[in-house]
Design a protein around this motif. Sequence first.
Motif, PDB file in Angstrom:
ATOM      1  N   ALA A 129       0.846  -1.188   0.000  1.00 21.72           N
ATOM      2  CA  ALA A 129       0.000   0.000   0.000  1.00 21.72           C
ATOM      3  C   ALA A 129       0.886   1.244   0.000  1.00 21.72           C
ATOM      4  O   ALA A 129       2.113   1.154   0.034  1.00 21.72           O
ATOM      5  N   TYR A 130       0.237   2.396  -0.026  1.00 22.51           N
ATOM      6  CA  TYR A 130       0.938   3.678   0.037  1.00 22.51           C
ATOM      7  C   TYR A 130       0.372   4.492   1.183  1.00 22.51           C
ATOM      8  O   TYR A 130      -0.809   4.409   1.505  1.00 22.51           O
ATOM      9  N   ARG A 131       1.248   5.261   1.800  1.00 22.31           N
ATOM     10  CA  ARG A 131       0.827   6.167   2.868  1.00 22.31           C
ATOM     11  C   ARG A 131       1.706   7.410   2.809  1.00 22.31           C
ATOM     12  O   ARG A 131       2.783   7.399   2.213  1.00 22.31           O
ATOM     13  N   TYR A 132       1.232   8.468   3.431  1.00 22.96           N
ATOM     14  CA  TYR A 132       2.026   9.688   3.560  1.00 22.96           C
ATOM     15  C   TYR A 132       2.630   9.716   4.939  1.00 22.96           C
ATOM     16  O   TYR A 132       1.934   9.554   5.939  1.00 22.96           O
ATOM     17  N   GLY A 133       3.931   9.900   4.988  1.00 20.89           N
ATOM     18  CA  GLY A 133       4.658   9.938   6.251  1.00 20.89           C
ATOM     19  C   GLY A 133       5.163   8.554   6.630  1.00 20.89           C
ATOM     20  O   GLY A 133       4.683   7.535   6.138  1.00 20.89           O
ATOM     21  N   GLU A 134       6.157   8.555   7.489  1.00 21.69           N
ATOM     22  CA  GLU A 134       6.763   7.304   7.925  1.00 21.69           C
ATOM     23  C   GLU A 134       5.789   6.496   8.794  1.00 21.69           C
ATOM     24  O   GLU A 134       4.831   7.036   9.339  1.00 21.69           O
TER      25      GLU A 134
END
Length: 139
Positions: A64-69
């Motif tokens: 998946a993709y996410r914003y931020g660590e």
Amino acid sequence: MKLTARQQKWFNLGIEMAKECSSIDEAFYYMDNELANEMNYGTYSNGKFFVAGFKGHTPEWREAYRYGEIPESGRSINYAENKWESGVSVIKLDMDVPSIYDVTLGWQGIEKIKVAGWYFGDSGSDGEALLVDAVKVEG
């Protein structure tokens, strides 16, 4: 990705307890004290794998993709209610397609990263999918 020995242990225990108990609450009540302590004081995901086994839902390893660590806690925060989510929130499962976050967070300079983790079918307060034991995927 295969379940680790720890994850498999909790998943199998959930399956076994489902044969003996009619509800998860009952299963927790009758669980051996040593196991209950290990679940409560071990990693957060122990309980997720137990519940998945109890419900007969095999977790899926998903990218998946996410914003931020990924948060050190391994869980995102629902800021509206000031409580923990049941995993790390992600914007898209399995694909990198444009989303509103690409505009709102991308313009703020927050890095979009690819992650992978166990998906139990859960979503956070804002409808985003949640991954458990998430890791950053390089490349």
